[in-house]
Design an enzyme around this catalytic site. Sequence first.
Site, mmCIF file in Angstrom:
data_model
loop_
_atom_site.group_PDB
_atom_site.id
_atom_site.type_symbol
_atom_site.label_atom_id
_atom_site.label_comp_id
_atom_site.label_asym_id
_atom_site.label_seq_id
_atom_site.Cartn_x
_atom_site.Cartn_y
_atom_site.Cartn_z
ATOM 1 C CB CYS A 2 -0.987 0.097 1.124
ATOM 2 S SG CYS A 2 -1.865 -1.490 1.459
ATOM 3 N NE ARG A 27 4.515 1.502 -1.298
ATOM 4 C CZ ARG A 27 5.445 2.140 -0.256
ATOM 5 N NH1 ARG A 27 6.419 2.673 -0.543
ATOM 6 N NH2 ARG A 27 5.298 1.579 0.991
ATOM 7 C CD1 TRP A 74 0.025 -6.121 -3.192
ATOM 8 C CD2 TRP A 74 -0.091 -6.860 -0.960
ATOM 9 N NE1 TRP A 74 0.534 -7.562 -3.197
ATOM 10 C CE2 TRP A 74 0.481 -7.669 -1.855
ATOM 11 C CE3 TRP A 74 -0.121 -6.984 0.127
ATOM 12 C CZ2 TRP A 74 0.838 -8.996 -1.174
ATOM 13 C CZ3 TRP A 74 0.060 -8.199 0.870
ATOM 14 C CH2 TRP A 74 0.615 -9.106 0.121
ATOM 15 C CG ASN A 98 1.591 0.475 4.200
ATOM 16 O OD1 ASN A 98 1.438 -0.721 4.126
ATOM 17 N ND2 ASN A 98 2.949 1.078 4.061
ATOM 18 N N GLY A 99 -0.334 -1.157 6.433
ATOM 19 C CA GLY A 99 0.065 -2.310 7.365
ATOM 20 C C GLY A 99 -1.136 -3.081 7.678
ATOM 21 C CD GLU A 478 17.315 -13.571 -7.477
ATOM 22 O OE1 GLU A 478 16.981 -13.990 -6.325
ATOM 23 O OE2 GLU A 478 17.000 -12.833 -8.015
ATOM 24 C CE LYS A 482 13.799 -12.038 -9.673
ATOM 25 N NZ LYS A 482 14.838 -11.522 -8.553
ATOM 26 C CD GLU A 485 9.988 -11.990 -8.368
ATOM 27 O OE1 GLU A 485 11.285 -11.729 -8.585
ATOM 28 O OE2 GLU A 485 9.153 -11.304 -7.628
ATOM 29 C CG HIS A 501 19.451 -36.732 0.117
ATOM 30 N ND1 HIS A 501 19.734 -37.800 0.816
ATOM 31 C CD2 HIS A 501 20.530 -36.196 -0.396
ATOM 32 C CE1 HIS A 501 21.020 -37.880 0.528
ATOM 33 N NE2 HIS A 501 21.608 -37.093 -0.070
ATOM 34 C CE LYS A 601 11.673 -2.937 -6.614
ATOM 35 N NZ LYS A 601 12.649 -4.047 -7.092
HETATM 36 O O1 M6R Z 1 13.562 -4.322 -0.682
HETATM 37 P P1 M6R Z 1 14.001 -5.682 -0.345
HETATM 38 O O2 M6R Z 1 15.227 -5.989 -0.969
HETATM 39 O O3 M6R Z 1 14.114 -5.960 1.244
HETATM 40 O O4 M6R Z 1 12.862 -6.646 -0.698
HETATM 41 C C1 M6R Z 1 12.855 -8.208 -0.574
HETATM 42 C C2 M6R Z 1 12.189 -9.048 -1.019
HETATM 43 O O5 M6R Z 1 10.876 -8.611 -1.146
HETATM 44 C C3 M6R Z 1 12.632 -8.744 -2.747
HETATM 45 O O6 M6R Z 1 13.809 -9.390 -2.813
HETATM 46 C C4 M6R Z 1 11.643 -9.894 -3.360
HETATM 47 O O7 M6R Z 1 11.870 -11.237 -3.204
HETATM 48 C C5 M6R Z 1 11.773 -9.452 -4.918
HETATM 49 N N1 M6R Z 1 10.463 -9.088 -5.596
HETATM 50 C C6 M6R Z 1 12.169 -10.688 -5.805
HETATM 51 O O8 M6R Z 1 12.456 -10.476 -7.164
#
Ligand code: M6R
Length: 606
Positions: A2, A27, A74, A98-99, A478, A482, A485, A501, A601
Amino acid sequence: MCGIVGITSNKQVISPIINSLRKLEYRGYDSAGIATLNQGFINEVKCEGRVNALEKNLLKSKLEGTVGIGHVRWATHGAPSTINAHPHSSEKVSVVHNGIIENSTILKKFLIKKGHKFKSQTDTEVIVHLITEYLKKNDLKKTIIKVLKKLHGSFALGIIFKDYPDMIVGARRGSPLAVGYGPNENYLGSDSYALKTMTNKISYLNDGEFCILKNNSVEFFNDIGNKINKKILELSENNENYDKGDFKHFMAKEIEEQPVTIKNCVKEYVDKINNDINIFNFPWKVNEISSIVLIGCGTAFHSCLMAKYWFENFTTLDVSVDIASEFRYRKNKFKKDALYVFVSQSGETADTYASLDLCNKNKMKTCSIVNVVESSIARDSKFVLPIHCGPEIGVASTKAFLGQMLVLYILSLKISFMRKDIDKETYVNKIKSLFTLSDLIKKTLETDSKTQLVCNSFVDIKGSMFLGRGYSYPIALEGALKLKELSYVHAEGYPAGEMKHGPLALIEEGMPVVVIAPRDEYYTKTISNMQEVIARGAKVLLITNKSKDEIYSENIWEYIEVENTTDDLLPFLITIPLQKLAYYSALKKGYDIDKPRNLAKSVTVE
Ligand code: M6R
């Protein structure tokens, strides 16, 4: 997550609120709304969807006002819908939030008994009714103090009142909130970025504080209502380009920017003439530190995991890595000789901030590695190392990941040299290699056409696996993150040696598996693991580095070769085709690449 904007002015505020909401779009959100106070009445316009849709509704509604609050939501409590979008209003009060209010169910019961009627499924609406209820018997300041005390959980709030016509109240616990100062107007915003088009003079609220803004005054108070003074910070005037330029998406732009961002970051930290690393004003003596704890979430956690390998290889320190949402609730044994390092692009991630706060309360040595230097995490850490990569707008972290890894790598080298864990020659050679990294990334970006080709096989699949050992294991995690997401495909990152395993049972005929096997010390072991998945029908995409040695393996479906460099810098190059693979897979599916579904974000709620 938010985003909040508030403006009190002597001019109309709708259009600047819309402009600021656009700045908060990065965001990630699902609905938007604005409320203003006009001729003694609170009016709101809201919609499900984007700010563009809100703008259309505003044209129809002819909303006006010189005091207003805006919000991009959000969803946490209640589905994304117009009714659940903020602001939430009664006749007397309108609130953006927000929260998460953790005791909203109990408060709602109490308010329903008092005759209040609820319209939405949100936790936020209880704040509206609570304020309305308390205003019956209290003045504004007392009401705010009492209401904030009643709320459990986290919040940043923007509130306007029917009976206080030129006023906005802001309050913070957990979620960030900034105040901006302008000529005959003042502003409230979730972050300074949202306010940057209007002002570069900013103050930040700390936890427990609230503020009262009028168009010609700003006052700050602590949780018991005592007036407090705040520093006014001047944000640097940077000419950074926030546009997509010729790129279709911010993510594509941010991937291509990496040679430049890495070059800039190396320039900031590395002294080319003396072959030394400049980390000035490090507040602790290096012999006061005997262990390092690295903490982050998501991609930032992966860069922490990567750094564990570097710190362990270059230093004799004990190194541990933690996911912030776990760390903050564990029974941690805080050690005086530990350095706690918090990694975060936004610097606002709720769990990372809470972990930092916990360490600060236990008087630990805290250092943060952030992109946004004005963020809460940067402000509250004892020492800050910025990653210097410019604004990252795409929800998927790309250039920030490389930036985080680079700063962690540089920190590990500096500490190891200061501790005399590595000799001068090794130190200097590693520094020299850093100057080649930007060009190597640039060349590796040329693997683009191959990635575009192979991505077709990752589009309509049940799932995929990403395997790696050693330095390549965090990169496998990672790569999988990617892909999931952005293209909503189930993807698992695994240590290649762990397949037997359990996970090997997932391998089916034709399943695409990405094997990350650069020619480092783990190469032959990983290639054996690769054979085991090929033997069970996997379609393997091998990612390795260029070498004069042939790849001694048959039945590999496809391979991508990145440039060649030292083992410890290869992770930077290997990451590139994985970023592209996720990007192109999502592009093929026509997904919203910069704002993937359900994600934000800046994750400002836990
Ligand atoms: O702003 P931050 O680096 O603390 O955010 C952490 C994660 O939310 C962020 O890296 C998230 O996993 C990304 N969207 C991945 O691409």
